[in-house]
Design an enzyme around this catalytic site. Structure first.
Site, PDB file in Angstrom:
ATOM      1  N   SER A 140       0.870  -1.245   0.090  1.00 45.50           N
ATOM      2  CA  SER A 140       0.069   0.026  -0.058  1.00 45.50           C
ATOM      3  C   SER A 140       0.869   1.341   0.065  1.00 45.50           C
ATOM      4  O   SER A 140       0.402   2.363  -0.375  1.00 45.50           O
ATOM      5  CB  SER A 140      -0.884  -0.057   1.255  1.00 45.50           C
ATOM      6  OG  SER A 140      -0.346  -0.417   2.379  1.00 45.50           O
ATOM      7  N   ASP A 381      -1.958   5.932  12.258  1.00 44.45           N
ATOM      8  CA  ASP A 381      -0.910   5.402  11.051  1.00 44.45           C
ATOM      9  C   ASP A 381       0.179   6.062  10.533  1.00 44.45           C
ATOM     10  O   ASP A 381       0.008   7.280  10.204  1.00 44.45           O
ATOM     11  CB  ASP A 381      -2.153   5.477   9.863  1.00 44.45           C
ATOM     12  CG  ASP A 381      -1.298   4.688   8.643  1.00 44.45           C
ATOM     13  OD1 ASP A 381      -0.285   4.425   8.687  1.00 44.45           O
ATOM     14  OD2 ASP A 381      -1.981   4.463   7.507  1.00 44.45           O
ATOM     15  N   HIS A 384       1.788   5.120   6.262  1.00 44.00           N
ATOM     16  CA  HIS A 384       1.233   5.729   5.265  1.00 44.00           C
ATOM     17  C   HIS A 384       1.403   7.310   5.133  1.00 44.00           C
ATOM     18  O   HIS A 384       1.400   7.917   5.990  1.00 44.00           O
ATOM     19  CB  HIS A 384      -0.150   5.351   4.776  1.00 44.00           C
ATOM     20  CG  HIS A 384      -0.550   3.853   4.502  1.00 44.00           C
ATOM     21  ND1 HIS A 384      -0.642   3.165   5.672  1.00 44.00           N
ATOM     22  CD2 HIS A 384      -0.325   3.191   3.599  1.00 44.00           C
ATOM     23  CE1 HIS A 384      -0.955   1.687   5.343  1.00 44.00           C
ATOM     24  NE2 HIS A 384      -0.553   1.724   3.888  1.00 44.00           N
TER      25      HIS A 384
END
Length: 409
Positions: A140, A381, A384
Site C-alpha cells: 500500500s 497510522d 502511510h
C-alpha cells in the site's frame, strides 16, 4: 562612355543577397546559442517524430547524489496538485478532507545537495510514456506512489481521454491519446504469499512462499517501466516470519532478514532471465520508514507521529528503517547483470515524521471513529503518507531519472 546603370543594377542584386545571408547567419547563431542552454531529442512513435525540448535546468547534474539533501519550505511551487484537483485519490491519503487541521506537510520541497531536481512536467512524462506501460509493484505504500503519479499527470489530460480501472490485484490508469498506462500491482512480498489478494488478505498470520513468483511475473512480463518495493509487510514481527521453500507443506519460522534475502534473490533471478534491458527499465525503491515512537527524534512521551507538523532538520535514522534490509538490497542488486536503478528514498523520508496519515486516514477500509481518533497512541497510522505529500517527491525523482535517460535515447 561608362556603363554606370549596369553597375547600379549589379549592386541592386548583391545587396539583398548579402542581407539575406546576414539574416541567415544571425538566425543560425541564435539557434546555436540556444542549443547551449537546451537540448532537443526525437523518438519515432505512432508513425511520426515527437519532439521534446529539455533545458539544462531539467538535467540532473552529473555526479550529484539526488538522495542526499534537505527539506526546504516552499509554499509557492508545492504542492504540485491539491486534493480537490485530483478526485481519484482514495480516503486513506486525503488527510485534509478527513479532518487534519494543518496543511504544512504539503509545502516542503526536497533540495539535493549541490544540484536541483527538475520541475515536474506532466506533458513531458506522458510523452516519455507514449505507447508504454509504467507499473508500480508492491504494497500500500507503493500504491500511494501510484496514486501520486496519477494525480501528477491526470489534470493535463482532457475529460473522456483518461480512465481509472480496478481489476483484481491491479489498478490501471489510461491516457488514451498517448496509448499509455500507469498501473499498480499488489505484491506486498514480491514473491507469492497468502496475502496476495489486494482486499481480502491476512495481516497477522502471514505465510510467504520464498521460491515462487510464478503468478506475479505474468503481470510483469513486457512492462516497459517497472518500479518495485517491498518492506513493511516483512516487518510486522521484526524477527521471524512463517515461510515455505520448495516444499509447500514444510512451513517454518525464518529469521526475517534471511527470508527477505531468499525472496529478493528469487525476484532477482526473474529479473536477470526475463528483462530485456534494451527496451525495459527496472527500478527498486528502498524502504519507506515508519515513525512510531516520538522519543526517537525528541524528548517524547511515548507518543507517535500524531501532531507532528515539521520535518526533522538534523541527522536522523530511526527504528522504522532496517539497516540489514538495506544491506541485502545493496548486495543482491549489486550482483545483477541487468541494471536495476535504486531509488534510495529512505533517508529523505526518515525526516518526514510530519507527513503521515496519523489519525486522519483509514483502518480496515474505514475512516477512524471519534473514539479511535482520541487514542492516537494505538490508532495513528505512521506508515502511510498523506497526499499531496512525500510520495510526490519520490515521483519527482523518478521523473528526473526517466527524463535524463530518455534524453540519451
Amino acid at each position: 562612355m561608362t556603363t554606370l546603370p549596369f553597375v547600379g543594377r549589379r549592386n541592386q542584386y548583391l545587396f539583398p543577397a548579402a542581407l539575406a545571408l546576414l539574416i541567415f547567419i544571425v538566425g543560425l547563431r541564435i539557434v546555436l546559442d540556444n542549443s547551449k542552454n537546451s537540448r532537443s531529442f526525437f523518438r519515432l512513435s505512432g508513425g511520426g517524430y515527437r519532439h521534446i525540448r529539455v533545458s539544462n535546468d531539467e538535467i540532473i547534474e552529473k555526479g550529484c547524489n539526488i538522495f542526499e539533501g534537505k527539506w526546504v519550505w516552499d509554499n509557492v511551487s508545492h504542492p504540485l496538485y491539491t486534493e480537490e484537483s485530483c478526485p481519484l485519490l482514495v480516503k486513506q491519503v486525503t488527510c485534509q478532507k478527513n479532518g487534519r487541521p494543518d496543511s504544512y506537510y504539503q509545502n516542503w520541497k526536497w533540495q539535493p545537495d549541490g544540484c536541483n531536481l527538475p520541475r515536474f512536467n506532466a506533458l513531458k512524462l506522458l510523452e516519455i510514456l507514449r505507447d508504454k506501460r509504467l507499473m508500480f509493484v508492491g504494497d500500500s505504500v507503493q500504491r500511494g506512489m501510484f496514486d501520486s503519479m496519477v494525480c501528477l499527470v491526470q489534470s493535463v489530460i482532457p475529460e473522456g481521454k483518461k480512465s481509472l480501472t480496478r481489476v483484481p490485484h491491479r489498478r490501471i490508469f489510461r491516457a488514451e491519446e498517448y496509448n499509455s498506462s500507469i498501473e499498480f500491482y499488489w505484491a506486498p512480498f514480491l514473491v507469492e504469499s497468502i496475502s496476495d489478494n489486494a482486499t481480502n488478505h491476512t495481516v497477522l498470520k502471514r505465510l510467504v512462499r520464498l521460491d515462487s513468483i510464478s503468478n506475479h511475473r505474468k503481470q510483469w512480463e513486457g512492462v516497459d517501466f517497472l518500479v518495485f518495493e517491498s518492506y513493511v509487510w516483512w516487518m510486522f514481527n521484526s524477527t521471524i516470519i512463517n515461510a515455505t521453500y520448495v516444499n509447500l507443506k514444510n512451513v517454518q519460522e525464518y529469521n526475517v532478514t534471511t527470508a527477505y534475502k531468499i525472496a529478493l534473490e528469487t525476484w532477482a533471478n526473474w529479473i536477470e532471465t526475463n528483462i530485456n534491458p534494451n527496451n525495459q527499465k527496472v527500478f527498486f525503491m528502498t524502504m519507506s520508514p515508519t515513525h512510531l515512537w516520538n522519543w526517537e527524534w525528541k524528548t517524547g512521551d511515548g507518543g507517535s507521529c500524531f501532531g507532528e507538523t515539521q520535518p526533522i532538520q538534523h541527522p536522523y535514522w530511526g527504528t522504522g528503517s532496517n539497516l540489514d534490509i538495506m544491506g541485502i538490497v545493496k548486495d543482491v542488486l549489486g550482483r545483477l547483470r541487468v541494471n536495476v536503478r535504486v531509488l534510495n528514498i529512505t533517508q529523505m523520508s526518515e525526516y518526514r515524521k510530519d507527513g503521515h496519515a496519523s489519525i486522519y486516514g483509514e483502518r480496515k477500509g474505514k475512516l477512524l471513529t471519534k473514539e479511535q481518533r482520541s487514542d492516537p497512541k494505538n490508532f495513528a497510522d505512521c506508515g502511510h503518507f498523506c497526499l499531496p505529500g512525500v510520495p510526490d517527491t519520490w515521483n519527482e525523482i523518478l521523473y528526473g531519472v526517466l527524463l535524463q535517460d530518455y534524453r540519451k535515447f
